[in-house]
Enzyme design. Structure first.
Site, PDB file in Angstrom:
ATOM      1  N   ARG A 234      25.267  16.661  -5.020  1.00 21.41           N
ATOM      2  CA  ARG A 234      24.326  15.825  -4.474  1.00 21.41           C
ATOM      3  C   ARG A 234      23.624  16.265  -3.233  1.00 21.41           C
ATOM      4  O   ARG A 234      24.603  16.816  -2.220  1.00 21.41           O
ATOM      5  CB  ARG A 234      24.820  14.296  -4.244  1.00 21.41           C
ATOM      6  N   GLU A 263      14.484  12.835  -4.147  1.00 18.56           N
ATOM      7  CA  GLU A 263      14.130  13.596  -5.562  1.00 18.56           C
ATOM      8  C   GLU A 263      12.892  12.829  -6.017  1.00 18.56           C
ATOM      9  O   GLU A 263      13.020  11.735  -6.213  1.00 18.56           O
ATOM     10  CB  GLU A 263      15.278  13.566  -6.459  1.00 18.56           C
ATOM     11  N   HIS A 282      16.986  19.879 -10.045  1.00 20.67           N
ATOM     12  CA  HIS A 282      17.910  18.981 -10.471  1.00 20.67           C
ATOM     13  C   HIS A 282      17.951  19.294 -11.951  1.00 20.67           C
ATOM     14  O   HIS A 282      18.051  18.216 -12.783  1.00 20.67           O
ATOM     15  CB  HIS A 282      17.932  17.527 -10.231  1.00 20.67           C
TER      16      HIS A 282
END
Length: 326
Positions: A234, A263, A282
């Site tokens: 993360r 994000e 991601h």
């Protein structure tokens, strides 16, 4: 009786009905009227089961739990459960399950590929060749075989990393809050020793209060000069400003990031300007194989829930047998 399932993933309603249609007459599917918090709170009072939102936009915090008196089970269709108030849900007797392990191979493969790309300067060579160059001897390329690889976190992803890096001849060590008996040959080290002795440091640990900012300027300075950082965990686990400073100073040779504080990554984020950073949206876990395993895990747990069988992958310590609340 029919279970009312509130589905929060950011997918079209028809797609959600297709995916969850296998539950038949045992379940009735609903979605919020809009993808905002007010619509979520409006929909929660009728929900027996919630299928969570992997984007993190619609989360079940303490206020949301209070709006869900019938809620009996939360199935998060991801490994991370960021944003959900696990304690509030546990106090309400609501188990929360994730999809642990479904993406372990996919994410570990990305970590391996990113490490190779950094050590062999693949993006740099590609960029220079497209500009007309021939950088055959420009970069100090290094082999991964024989490198010291440290893995921070040893859940399914960390274990898969140890297995894959070890198969290529790396000397793998790991740290987790609990040492594991089956470590695929990886050696357990405390975090500071692991940090100081890794040519490649792979982050695969969950975000929690104690891991937020775990890699700050002080800890990054303990990494060997010329080492590389790979973050598939993360974004907030790493201090972004400190990471850029370590890269700009030459202390770190490179970093590969699949996760970020915010994000999508902002257009003006300084990470975009650093040629020492390999950026990934991601997407380490985004493969057809991993997606298939995730969908099957969610469907299996929902089928178990409505049939009165124990669900798996409960992350908040609640009873895995789902009981209807009225």
């Amino acid at each position: 009786m029919t279970w009312k399932i509130l589905a929060l993933p950011p997918l079209p309603e028809d797609a959600l009905r297709d995916l969850l249609g296998g539950l038949g007459d045992h379940a009735e599917l609903a979605v919020p009227a809009r993808r905002d918090r007010a619509a979520l709170l409006d929909a929660l009072p009728e929900a027996d089961i919630v299928v969570g939102d992997w984007s993190g936009a619609l989360v079940l915090d303490a206020e949301a739990v209070r709006h869900a008196p019938r809620l009996a089970f939360v199935q998060q269709p991801s490994v991370g459960v960021d944003g959900h108030d696990l304690e509030a849900l546990a106090k309400a007797g609501v188990p929360v399950s994730n999809t642990a392990g479904v993406n372990a191979d996919a994410v570990a493969e990305w970590c391996l590929a990113a490490s190779l790309a950094l050590l062999r300067h693949l993006p740099d060579a590609d960029r220079e060749m497209r500009a007309g160059g021939w950088p055959q001897f420009t970069f100090q390329r290094r082999e991964l075989a024989g490198a010291r690889v440290g893995v921070v976190g040893f859940g399914p992803v960390g274990a898969a990393c140890a297995r894959m890096f070890g198969a290529l001849g790396c000397r793998v060590s790991y740290w987790s809050r609990t040492p594991r008996p089956d470590s695929h040959g990886a050696v357990y080290l405390d975090l500071d020793e692991l940090t100081a002795s890794s040519d490649v440091l792979v982050l695969a640990i969950a975000l929690a209060d104690e891991t937020r900012g775990l890699f700050d300027a002080v800890r990054l300075s303990r990494m060997p000069r010329g080492s590389v950082l790979v973050n598939a965990a993360r974004g907030p686990i790493v201090d972004g400003d400190a990471l850029l400073a370590a890269l700009d100073s030459g202390h770190l040779a490179g970093a590969a990031l699949d996760v970020y504080d915010t994000e999508p990554l902002g257009a003006a984020d300084p990470l975009r300007a650093s040629e020492k950073v390999l950026l990934s949206p991601h997407a380490a876990a985004v493969t057809p194989e991993a997606s298939g395993r995730l969908i099957q895990c969610v469907l299996d747990n929902l089928a178990a829930a409505v049939a009165g069988r124990p669900v798996v992958n409960v992350v908040n310590g609640a009873d895995p047998v789902i009981r209807r609340r009225t």
